[in-house]
Design a protein around this motif. Structure first.
Motif, mmCIF file in Angstrom:
data_model
loop_
_atom_site.group_PDB
_atom_site.id
_atom_site.type_symbol
_atom_site.label_atom_id
_atom_site.label_comp_id
_atom_site.label_asym_id
_atom_site.label_seq_id
_atom_site.Cartn_x
_atom_site.Cartn_y
_atom_site.Cartn_z
ATOM 1 N N LYS A 1 45.045 16.147 33.586
ATOM 2 C CA LYS A 1 46.031 17.234 33.597
ATOM 3 C C LYS A 1 47.354 16.779 34.221
ATOM 4 O O LYS A 1 48.427 17.035 33.673
ATOM 5 C CB LYS A 1 45.466 18.419 34.376
ATOM 6 C CG LYS A 1 46.274 19.681 34.166
ATOM 7 C CD LYS A 1 45.544 20.884 34.703
ATOM 8 C CE LYS A 1 46.399 22.102 34.488
ATOM 9 N NZ LYS A 1 45.915 23.041 33.551
ATOM 10 N N ARG B 1 41.367 31.356 39.018
ATOM 11 C CA ARG B 1 42.408 32.171 38.383
ATOM 12 C C ARG B 1 43.355 31.270 37.587
ATOM 13 O O ARG B 1 44.510 31.071 37.934
ATOM 14 C CB ARG B 1 43.105 33.008 39.428
ATOM 15 C CG ARG B 1 42.160 34.185 39.771
ATOM 16 C CD ARG B 1 42.835 35.332 40.326
ATOM 17 N NE ARG B 1 43.362 35.026 41.636
ATOM 18 C CZ ARG B 1 44.320 35.723 42.200
ATOM 19 N NH1 ARG B 1 44.876 36.715 41.556
ATOM 20 N NH2 ARG B 1 44.732 35.411 43.396
ATOM 21 N N ASP B 2 42.804 30.687 36.530
ATOM 22 C CA ASP B 2 43.597 29.875 35.616
ATOM 23 C C ASP B 2 43.265 30.333 34.194
ATOM 24 O O ASP B 2 42.820 31.466 34.001
ATOM 25 C CB ASP B 2 43.308 28.367 35.835
ATOM 26 C CG ASP B 2 41.818 28.039 35.684
ATOM 27 O OD1 ASP B 2 41.047 28.900 35.199
ATOM 28 O OD2 ASP B 2 41.419 26.921 36.043
ATOM 29 N N GLU B 3 43.432 29.466 33.223
ATOM 30 C CA GLU B 3 43.221 29.882 31.820
ATOM 31 C C GLU B 3 41.766 30.260 31.534
ATOM 32 O O GLU B 3 41.468 30.815 30.485
ATOM 33 C CB GLU B 3 43.722 28.791 30.857
ATOM 34 C CG GLU B 3 42.901 27.501 30.814
ATOM 35 C CD GLU B 3 43.284 26.478 31.877
ATOM 36 O OE1 GLU B 3 43.890 26.853 32.897
ATOM 37 O OE2 GLU B 3 42.942 25.284 31.698
ATOM 38 N N THR B 4 40.851 29.981 32.468
ATOM 39 C CA THR B 4 39.431 30.299 32.225
ATOM 40 C C THR B 4 39.046 31.695 32.741
ATOM 41 O O THR B 4 37.918 32.143 32.534
ATOM 42 C CB THR B 4 38.526 29.264 32.931
ATOM 43 O OG1 THR B 4 38.713 29.366 34.354
ATOM 44 C CG2 THR B 4 38.832 27.845 32.497
ATOM 45 N N TYR B 5 39.981 32.356 33.409
ATOM 46 C CA TYR B 5 39.629 33.558 34.175
ATOM 47 C C TYR B 5 39.012 34.672 33.307
ATOM 48 O O TYR B 5 37.890 35.137 33.561
ATOM 49 C CB TYR B 5 40.875 34.071 34.907
ATOM 50 C CG TYR B 5 40.601 35.256 35.796
ATOM 51 C CD1 TYR B 5 39.904 35.100 36.985
ATOM 52 C CD2 TYR B 5 41.019 36.535 35.443
ATOM 53 C CE1 TYR B 5 39.633 36.178 37.810
ATOM 54 C CE2 TYR B 5 40.756 37.621 36.261
ATOM 55 C CZ TYR B 5 40.064 37.443 37.444
ATOM 56 O OH TYR B 5 39.795 38.505 38.252
ATOM 57 N N GLU B 6 39.755 35.093 32.274
ATOM 58 C CA GLU B 6 39.296 36.247 31.468
ATOM 59 C C GLU B 6 37.955 35.960 30.817
ATOM 60 O O GLU B 6 37.039 36.790 30.842
ATOM 61 C CB GLU B 6 40.326 36.576 30.366
ATOM 62 C CG GLU B 6 41.691 37.032 30.892
ATOM 63 C CD GLU B 6 41.598 38.311 31.713
ATOM 64 O OE1 GLU B 6 40.652 39.092 31.499
ATOM 65 O OE2 GLU B 6 42.473 38.500 32.597
#
Ligand code: F6R
Length: 595
Positions: A308, A509-514
């Protein structure tokens, strides 16, 4: 970690320091040494190896004796007789034993060499007696010289210094442990309580910035504000309890050392810039990480972070499987990760890579171990000796080094790098907040301790964090625990879910959260108990789970550090409730030296 001792009193000093050093053996060491100031000269003895059979039989003349002693756990410079402490100034009039890391030693050493000082060892410590020697020239006393000398030091130190013709010990503490035992007509400095208990149970825990001037039967403590008074505490522990600093297990002690470990490892690589020579990775096309167990999990987190931030492809291989692949010569960097530096599979993978002409680098905790000898480059973690079989603080230190590599190799702007480093520097305090609330994690452990299967899930960085959480849980509590990518549950493991299989979910709390919240809903629909680890600003998650372990908010990319500390505690408390033998789990060894 090094152990230090200093004695001034009526007993024979060399015998006292040797006996006290033996009480510090549990800290781990590779060499030992002691010095006695006999009024005319300093007698020094130091050696690589074990102190356990060392005894001083000859009797010295009666009277006050002044001695210092040390067990060294190599950090700067390999284990050797010369690198063992005590270290002295040019004329061997001043001797010092030190625990900690002087981070600016190399610039100080160059400066002192240019002034004519002659150094004998590779250690950072040796700058201290030379600085005292330099300052002594324009000082009225030994103590004034020491006070002037410490103003030049950066990093961490607990040291005790003596001078050949003074009935005096001077001790200074800054960010490394140091206590003073106050006996009847005798004083003894040490890194830890077991070393003093044979002589006294009256102890002063010194504060950072304290300087102690110990003379026969009396002492003064000063700091930058002047003379200070510190309370004497009475110790009621047995020597065995004291070795663990009062903690019930080494594992708990080591988890509680995480803030110090993060600070020391960061201090090794970050001053006003990142102290990492990028040449170890110059011109490489990919990084292949080889490691076992917990170190392998650190590698998986490293993959996410390096890809990343630095955009360099990273493969992570179980070291035990690496040899069965076709090793392709090329521009790959083989990065071994190993706490002990002795894991047979990791060593074999590094050797195989070398045979194919690939460049190797290792992240290692134990200085002088085989991995440090067979790798082209070595990056040390500064976790100190880890005694509990389960890796805890060494894992956190490995992560810190991997973050440093990623930041160093990344094309981020100076400002962006600075922000990441600042956040890394805030982690010791954030980890401390988790440690301060360990009782809450103990409560959750009570819920888990009756189950025989636990599923750990996560996505992105949460996945390797889940793998490591599960490994910690299974190895010390003997509960079968599996780590899974949350997205894989539907492809088989769902069949195992239900009221007998709780699920521990890593929420970032990143792009994986939802999508993680959706996965949790699916798990809840199968009646599994769900425990989340998430940050303390995330209130939404509480609506989805049965219990949440809250860690302080940090950048999502750094969250594996905080979540992993919480998982270490969760495994520890679960195992304790189940009455397991935590520091030495059945069938496991600390150093796995066979393939
Ligand atoms: C687990 C654990 C092991 C080690 C593994 C590799 O808590 O400690 O899985 O991580 O045996 O050891 P090192 O890092 O010494 O190569």
């Amino acid at each position: 970690m090094c152990g230090i001792v200093g004695y001034i009193g009526f007993r024979q000093g060399d015998q006292v320091v040797i006996s006290s050093l033996k009480r510090l053996e549990y800290r781990g060491y590779d060499s030992w040494g002691y010095a006695v100031a006999n009024g005319k000269e300093i007698e020094i003895k130091k050696k690589v190896g074990s102190i356990s059979a060392v005894e001083v039989k000859e009797k010295r003349a009666e009277g006050v004796t002044v001695s210092i002693g040390h067990t060294r756990w190599a950090t700067h410079g390999k284990p050797s007789d010369i690198n063992a402490h005590p270290h002295t100034d040019c004329d061997e009039e001043i001797a010092v034993v030190h625990n900690g890391i002087i981070t600016n030693f190399s610039s100080l050493k160059n400066e002192l060499i240019s002034e004519g000082h002659i150094f004998r060892s590779e250690t950072d410590t040796e700058v201290i007696p030379h600085l005292i020697e330099r300052c002594y020239k324009d000082s009225k006393s030994f103590e004034e010289a020491v006070i002037k000398a410490i103003k030049f030091l950066k990093g961490s130190y607990a040291f005790v210094a003596l001078k050949k013709d003074e009935k005096k010990l001077i001790a200074c503490k800054y960010k490394s442990p140091l206590i003073l035992g106050v006996g009847d007509g005798e004083l003894i400095f040490a890194s830890d309580v077991p070393a003093i208990l044979e002589y006294t149970n009256r102890v002063i825990y010194l504060n950072d910035g304290d300087i102690v001037i110990a003379e026969p039967g009396k002492y003064r403590i000063i700091n930058e504000r002047g003379e200070v008074v510190r309370d004497i505490e009475l110790i009621h522990w047995s020597i065995e309890d004291a070795e663990k600093s009062g903690y019930e297990h080494f594992m708990l002690k080591e988890i509680n050392e995480n803030p110090r470990v993060i600070e020391d490892t960061l201090g090794e690589y970050v001053t006003d810039k990142i102290e990492l020579d990028p040449s170890f990775a110059a011109g490489i096309s990919e990084i292949v990480i080889v490691a076992c167990g917990t170190s392998y999990h650190a590698g998986l987190i490293g993959k996410y972070v390096i890809e990343k931030l630095a955009g360099i492809p990273v493969r992570v291989e179980y070291a035990s499987e690496y040899n069965y692949h076709q090793i392709i010569p090329g521009r790959s960097l083989i990065l071994g990760i190993t706490q002990s530096g002795e894991t047979a599979d990791t060593l074999e993978a590094l050797r195989a890579a070398k045979r194919m002409g690939l460049r190797t680098c290792s992240i290692v905790n134990v200085v002088g171990s085989t991995a440090t000898k067979i790798s082209d480059h070595v990056l040390f973690t500064r976790a100190g000796p880890e005694i509990s079989v389960a890796a805890t603080k060494s894992f956190i230190a490995q992560l810190i080094v991997l973050y440093i590599i990623a930041i160093k190799l990344s094309p981020l702007t100076r400002q962006e790098k600075k922000e990441l480093i600042e956040e890394l520097k805030s982690l010791p305090e954030k980890v401390q907040r988790i440690l301060d609330k360990q009782h809450d994690i103990d409560e959750i452990a009570k819920k888990l301790s009756n189950f025989e299967n636990i599923m750990y899930i996560g996505r992105g960085l949460g996945f390797p964090t889940a793998l490591e959480g599960a490994l910690k849980m299974k190895e010390i509590s003997y509960i079968h625990a599996e780590g899974y990518p949350a997205g894989e549950l539907k492809h088989g493991p769902f069949a195992l879910l239900g009221e007998n299989t709780p699920v521990v979910a890593v929420i970032n709390r990143d792009e994986t959260y939802e999508i993680m919240l959706n996965n949790i809903k699916e798990v809840k629909a199968r009646e599994s108990l769900v425990i989340a680890v998430s940050d303390d600003k995330d209130e939404e998650v509480d609506n989805f789970v049965d219990f949440a372990i809250k860690t302080p908010e940090t950048l999502p990319i750094l969250s594996p550090i905080l979540h992993s500390v919480a998982f270490q505690l969760l495994a520890y408390f679960t195992a304790r409730i189940r009455g397991c033998e935590i520091d030495k789990p059945r069938n496991l060894a600390k150093s796995v030296t066979v393939e």
